[in-house]
Write a protein that holds these residues in place. Structure first.
Motif, PDB file in Angstrom:
ATOM      1  N   GLY A 131      49.257  16.976 101.715  1.00 53.85           N
ATOM      2  CA  GLY A 131      50.598  16.412 101.790  1.00 53.85           C
ATOM      3  C   GLY A 131      51.586  17.370 102.423  1.00 53.85           C
ATOM      4  N   LYS A 132      52.793  17.442 101.860  1.00 51.51           N
ATOM      5  CA  LYS A 132      53.846  18.268 102.444  1.00 51.51           C
ATOM      6  C   LYS A 132      53.846  19.698 101.924  1.00 51.51           C
ATOM      7  CE  LYS A 132      57.003  14.572 103.789  1.00 51.51           C
ATOM      8  NZ  LYS A 132      58.403  14.089 103.811  1.00 51.51           N
ATOM      9  N   ASP A 144      50.326  12.038  93.257  1.00 56.67           N
ATOM     10  CA  ASP A 144      51.750  11.685  93.216  1.00 56.67           C
ATOM     11  C   ASP A 144      52.609  12.660  94.023  1.00 56.67           C
ATOM     12  OD1 ASP A 144      51.510  13.895  91.628  1.00 56.67           O
ATOM     13  OD2 ASP A 144      52.569  13.054  89.889  1.00 56.67           O
ATOM     14  N   ARG A 145      51.989  13.496  94.844  1.00 56.69           N
ATOM     15  CA  ARG A 145      52.747  14.425  95.686  1.00 56.69           C
ATOM     16  C   ARG A 145      53.375  13.697  96.866  1.00 56.69           C
ATOM     17  NH1 ARG A 145      49.466  19.037  97.344  1.00 56.69           N
ATOM     18  NH2 ARG A 145      49.038  18.976  95.127  1.00 56.69           N
ATOM     19  N   ARG A 146      54.204  14.375  97.614  1.00 52.49           N
ATOM     20  CA  ARG A 146      54.830  13.786  98.795  1.00 52.49           C
ATOM     21  C   ARG A 146      53.883  13.929  99.984  1.00 52.49           C
ATOM     22  NH1 ARG A 146      59.905  16.306 100.500  1.00 52.49           N
ATOM     23  NH2 ARG A 146      58.833  18.233  99.915  1.00 52.49           N
ATOM     24  N   ALA A 153      48.207   9.778 102.394  1.00 49.86           N
ATOM     25  CA  ALA A 153      48.238   9.223 101.039  1.00 49.86           C
ATOM     26  C   ALA A 153      46.973   8.423 100.738  1.00 49.86           C
ATOM     27  CB  ALA A 153      49.479   8.341 100.863  1.00 49.86           C
ATOM     28  N   SER A 305      56.040  16.858 111.604  1.00 50.48           N
ATOM     29  CA  SER A 305      55.836  17.604 110.363  1.00 50.48           C
ATOM     30  C   SER A 305      54.754  18.668 110.522  1.00 50.48           C
ATOM     31  CB  SER A 305      55.453  16.649 109.228  1.00 50.48           C
ATOM     32  OG  SER A 305      55.179  17.369 108.047  1.00 50.48           O
TER      33      SER A 305
END
Length: 353
Positions: A131-132, A144-146, A153, A305
């Protein structure tokens, strides 16, 4: 062994298939249409036709769209299953479809493995289920992370699903970073990731040549950010090693321990393309960009990103796996990266000229 592969017509799937065929394995290749494998069967796969069984199906369907008779004939016959089929879309508009393929499809694959008594499933995920965050691990990440996009996801959710089957199957999770061309030949059959960036740079050069005003073409990237590129042959060697040496529940980051900086990529591209007007600058506001620079950066927006942060990916599990298999860890120096970048840029140049 008898090995079933989903996503057999993809960039990674074809390379994996060829490696396994050369070792004498018998393959069952799942594709949505036989015609999609024609080029492979008439080219690299032509010497191995007796070892290849083509299955027409779809991972989003129950039993992968295979009829009852075929499913019954596979019972007890398949020794391992590589699940590489996925929808690689970063578009939020494709979220439902992405989850249907990448999560629902994975559940269908796992259920089929149980039904046909296939003992081992090797799930090909992505290093970017992190993720991020900027620090990875060879463990399950919290769901449930970003995340940067629905693809990340969906692959994280699929990993959790795969892990729930470890009491019923030997499961292995393999996480490649950004896959690029072959480190020995530079060959790459993809236009995603690095290759979308390279294609954009080529367009900038063509526009600069038409202008003939000597004006710089600026790209706005942080030169100190590293990109975790991994050559496709290294990924294949790791997937192959996992077939025999990976234990149930193993999670492996197939990543680059010494990833190149964006400044390295810039310098190589500038040299290979003979593009002296190309200039790398620290990111600025879009108001300071020319229309051509805005067009380039807008075309790269889905990757922004990844251009803005260096992620630390530990790979201790992978290092041990490769040591057990007698395969060296990745050492990708500037010459290797130049060969891969030049392999694409020069080939593309010859095609378009």
């Amino acid at each position: 062994m008898n090995i079933l592969i989903t996503g057999a017509n993809g960039f990674l799937g074809k390379k994996l298939s060829l490696k396994l065929l050369e070792q004498g394995h018998e393959l069952y290749l799942l594709v949505r249409s036989r015609k999609r494998l024609d080029a492979f069967m008439q080219g690299e796969g032509s010497d191995f036709s007796r070892q290849i069984h083509i299955l027409e199906g779809d991972v989003t369907e129950e039993h992968l769209g295979l009829n009852r008779e075929l499913v019954h004939s596979l019972k007890g016959k398949i020794d391992a299953l590589y699940h590489s089929a996925a929808l690689l879309s970063f578009d939020e508009k494709d979220r439902d479809k992405t989850f249907k393929v990448n999560v629902g499809g994975t559940e269908n694959v796992l259920n089929l493995a149980l039904e046909i008594n296939c003992p081992k499933v090797l799930y090909i995920s992505t290093a970017y289920t992190v993720g991020k965050e900027i620090f990875g691990a060879e463990a399950l990440y919290s769901a449930d992370r970003r995340f940067v996009n629905p693809y990340e996801a969906s692959k994280c959710e699929a990993e959790h699903l795969v892990y729930t089957f470890r009491e019923k199957l030997d499961i292995v999770i393999l996480r490649p970073a950004i896959i690029i061309g072959d480190s020995r030949t530079g060959e790459a059959d993809t236009n995603f990731g690095l290759y979308g960036f390279l294609k954009g740079i080529k367009i900038l050069k063509k526009r600069a040549m038409r202008r003939q005003d000597g004006q710089f073409c600026r790209i706005y990237l942080d030169p100190e950010v590293a990109q975790n590129f991994v050559p496709v042959n290294y990924v294949i060697d790791t997937l192959d090693a996992a077939l025999i040496h990976a234990e149930n529940g193993g999670i492996f980051n197939i990543t680059n321990p010494n990833p190149p900086l964006q400044s390295d990529v810039y310098e190589i591209v500038k040299e290979v393309l003979d593009f002296p007007q190309l200039e790398m600058c620290v990111p600025l506001s879009s108001a300071e960009m020319t229309s051509e620079e805005k067009a380039f950066h807008n075309s790269m927006s889905i990757f922004h990103s990844y251009f803005q942060r260096t992620i630390d990916f530990p790979s201790d599990n992978t290092q041990k796996l490769l040591a057990d298999a007698g395969v060296p860890m990745l050492q990708m120096d500037r010459d290797v990266l130049t060969r891969i970048i030049a392999g694409y840029l020069l080939d593309e140049a010859s095609i378009s000229s």
